[in-house]
Design a protein around this motif. Structure first.
Motif, PDB file in Angstrom:
ATOM      1  N   PHE A 260      14.295   5.150   1.667  1.00  0.00           N
ATOM      2  CA  PHE A 260      13.058   5.559   0.996  1.00  0.00           C
ATOM      3  C   PHE A 260      12.898   4.790  -0.300  1.00  0.00           C
ATOM      4  O   PHE A 260      13.773   4.002  -0.676  1.00  0.00           O
TER       5      PHE A 260
ATOM      6  N   THR B  10       8.901   6.390   3.130  1.00  0.00           N
ATOM      7  CA  THR B  10      10.157   6.387   3.875  1.00  0.00           C
ATOM      8  C   THR B  10      10.103   5.346   4.999  1.00  0.00           C
ATOM      9  O   THR B  10       9.020   4.971   5.460  1.00  0.00           O
TER      10      THR B  10
ATOM     11  N   LEU C 205      11.390   5.676  -6.293  1.00  0.00           N
ATOM     12  CA  LEU C 205      10.345   5.918  -7.303  1.00  0.00           C
ATOM     13  C   LEU C 205       9.200   6.727  -6.700  1.00  0.00           C
ATOM     14  O   LEU C 205       8.541   7.501  -7.390  1.00  0.00           O
ATOM     15  N   HIS C 206       8.925   6.485  -5.425  1.00  0.00           N
ATOM     16  CA  HIS C 206       7.837   7.173  -4.720  1.00  0.00           C
ATOM     17  C   HIS C 206       8.426   7.708  -3.417  1.00  0.00           C
ATOM     18  O   HIS C 206       8.257   7.093  -2.359  1.00  0.00           O
ATOM     19  N   PRO C 207       9.151   8.831  -3.499  1.00  0.00           N
ATOM     20  CA  PRO C 207       9.979   9.266  -2.365  1.00  0.00           C
ATOM     21  C   PRO C 207       9.198   9.652  -1.113  1.00  0.00           C
ATOM     22  O   PRO C 207       9.803   9.851  -0.067  1.00  0.00           O
ATOM     23  N   HIS C 208       7.871   9.751  -1.218  1.00  0.00           N
ATOM     24  CA  HIS C 208       7.113  10.005   0.009  1.00  0.00           C
ATOM     25  C   HIS C 208       7.077   8.745   0.883  1.00  0.00           C
ATOM     26  O   HIS C 208       6.709   8.809   2.044  1.00  0.00           O
TER      27      HIS C 208
ATOM     28  N   HIS D 140      21.130  -0.100  -1.662  1.00  0.00           N
ATOM     29  CA  HIS D 140      19.923   0.136  -2.465  1.00  0.00           C
ATOM     30  C   HIS D 140      19.561  -1.113  -3.244  1.00  0.00           C
ATOM     31  O   HIS D 140      20.438  -1.868  -3.669  1.00  0.00           O
ATOM     32  N   SER D 141      18.294  -1.312  -3.402  1.00  0.00           N
ATOM     33  CA  SER D 141      17.817  -2.458  -4.177  1.00  0.00           C
ATOM     34  C   SER D 141      17.657  -2.040  -5.631  1.00  0.00           C
ATOM     35  O   SER D 141      17.654  -0.851  -5.952  1.00  0.00           O
TER      36      SER D 141
ATOM     37  N   ASN E 236      18.997   6.662   2.309  1.00  0.00           N
ATOM     38  CA  ASN E 236      19.090   8.109   2.057  1.00  0.00           C
ATOM     39  C   ASN E 236      20.517   8.508   1.688  1.00  0.00           C
ATOM     40  O   ASN E 236      20.732   9.385   0.854  1.00  0.00           O
TER      41      ASN E 236
ATOM     42  N   GLY F 231       0.816  -1.215   0.000  1.00  0.00           N
ATOM     43  CA  GLY F 231       0.000   0.000   0.000  1.00  0.00           C
ATOM     44  C   GLY F 231       0.845   1.258   0.000  1.00  0.00           C
ATOM     45  O   GLY F 231       0.524   2.240   0.657  1.00  0.00           O
ATOM     46  N   PHE F 232       1.950   1.248  -0.768  1.00  0.00           N
ATOM     47  CA  PHE F 232       2.859   2.395  -0.865  1.00  0.00           C
ATOM     48  C   PHE F 232       3.375   2.811   0.513  1.00  0.00           C
ATOM     49  O   PHE F 232       3.437   3.997   0.841  1.00  0.00           O
TER      50      PHE F 232
END
Lengths: 320, 119
Positions: B103, B111, B106-109, B80-81, B75, B44-45
């Motif tokens: 984070f 975290t 692709l969708h940096p919101h 990183h994957s 960060n 769910g993001f």
């Protein structure tokens, strides 16, 4: 509402009140947006598309927007995104008014693989007009962070793929706001791109119509889902002096528009799958709808500039 | 975690007293390196749990159950994957104590944070 040629009425300067009155019964598949007086209003898409080409006078210059084809997506929200992309291409080829050019506002592929880029290129090669691309975040998720996209579409572009061009008196600016995103933020343009934008726009007369296109909205549609661009205010400040600015984006897989002074913002439908309205679901993931409802939520967009006239029209055409 | 560890230690002690030397060695290794794993769901993001505290040496496995691809990106870019499609996993072993903010690039919101703390 019948199949009367609405576009002719628009060209003749139809008033907004009359236009809205005639649209009262419409609740269908798409909409034609006019920005006369800075207020967006909509009329029937079917009628607009059914309009015969006007005899005599200047040929309106049109271009087309296609977005979020997500070639490679095969999940429940649309197991055949490839098929619906092909359907979009067929619809574009069938338009009575041929577009001079086409812009693709990103997420060409779902996973940035060479196979998906190859497939997308093959599907989109049949459009019959030059296509100008900007990347979506799905086109920038390879290990090279956009290497695959830029190898195909980055020739002559600056930085991570921004550029501009002119067509028939209109200045087009292609932006990339999906590269080098920051933790906790939204989409991002970055200082280098903003500096380029400043110098690019410096040479343009304020009377030149400007079309800006990028993947993620340049206005904040919904911050909790990252639907906006951190540093868009700096870009919009550079655009403020122009009389007509149209900002086109994809990413959110639905038609949403906003008008702010002389700048109008429009997000487009995807050809692959819909996403929920802002805040209407726990997350912005692909929206699964009944199969018969899906075509009404996918689509393409035609933009029409009428020379010497005020209205700039966008026609959002759903598949059904 | 501590309780489990002490049980393993006791098992090792019992093993040391009761079994031949070869088995003793095996038991000792087991006791010294208990399997320390932690799962984080990408759903769910969001990263769930968003903040998790683990012991040094813990291997964290992220699993993306969304229909959208996501990444796990530190960060400070220390790990990183690749892009994780549906059901793809990414694992990383945290050896040094510290706070590791990450984070989705692709969708940096989206975290999350891994807190690595001894004891």
């Amino acid at each position: 509402m019948g199949n009367e040629p609405m576009t002719d009425d628009l060209d003749d300067g139809m008033s907004r009140r009359r236009l809205l009155g005639r649209c009262a019964g419409w609740a269908g598949a798409g909409a034609l947006y006019t920005m006369t007086g800075g207020v967006a209003s909509s009329i029937s898409l079917d009628a607009a598309l059914a309009a015969p080409k006007r005899a005599g006078g200047a040929r309106p210059f049109t271009f087309l927007q296609i977005s979020d084809t997500h070639i490679g997506f095969d999940k429940a929200a649309n197991p055949n995104a490839r098929g619906t992309a092909i359907e979009a291409v067929e619809k574009i080829k069938a338009l009575a008014d041929k577009p001079d050019l086409i812009i693709h506002t990103g997420d060409i592929t779902h996973l940035s693989t060479d196979a998906q880029f190859d497939d997308a290129a093959q599907i989109l090669s049949g459009l019959g007009a030059p296509v100008f691309y900007v990347p979506g975040e799905h086109d920038f998720l390879d290990e090279g962070q956009g290497k695959a996209f830029l190898a195909r579409y980055g020739k002559g572009a600056h930085g991570t793929g921004w550029y501009s061009f002119d067509h028939d008196g209109v200045h087009f600016v292609a932006l990339n706001n999906v590269a080098n995103l920051k933790p906790g933020g939204m989409a991002h343009l970055g200082e280098e791109q903003l500096a380029w934008l400043k110098s690019d726009l410096a040479g343009q007369a304020s009377s030149t119509p400007i079309v800006v296109f990028g993947h993620i909205p340049l206005w904040t549609v919904y911050e909790a889902w990252g639907w906006g661009t951190d540093d868009s205010a700096q870009a919009l400040a550079l655009l403020r002096r122009f009389g007509s600015v149209t900002v086109l984006n994809g990413h959110i897989h639905q038609v949403i528009q906003k008008v702010e002074g002389n700048v109008s913002f429009h997000s487009a439908r995807s050809t692959a799958y819909p996403q929920p309205a802002p805040g209407a679901a726990p997350s912005p993931g692909p929206l699964k709808v009944p199969a018969e409802q899906l075509p009404s939520m996918l689509g393409i967009r035609t933009a029409r500039f009428v020379r010497g006239g005020e209205p700039i029209a966008l026609i959002d055409q759903a598949f059904a | 975690m501590r309780l489990k560890f002490s049980i393993l230690r006791r098992a090792a002690l019992v093993a040391a007293l009761t079994v031949p030397a070869v088995a003793f060695t095996t038991a000792k290794i087991e006791a010294a390196t208990p399997a320390k794993v932690q799962a984080v769901a990408i759903k769910g993001f969001a990263f769930t749990p968003q903040v998790v505290t683990v012991a040094p040496g813990t291997t964290v496995t992220w699993t993306n159950v969304d229909e959208d691809p996501h990444t796990v990106t530190a960060n400070d870019k220390s790990f990183h994957s690749a892009a994780l499609d549906t059901d793809d996993k990414f694992t990383f072993t945290f050896t040094k104590p510290g706070e590791y903010a990450y984070f989705c690039s692709l969708h940096p919101h989206m975290t999350g944070k891994i807190v690595v703390k001894a004891g």
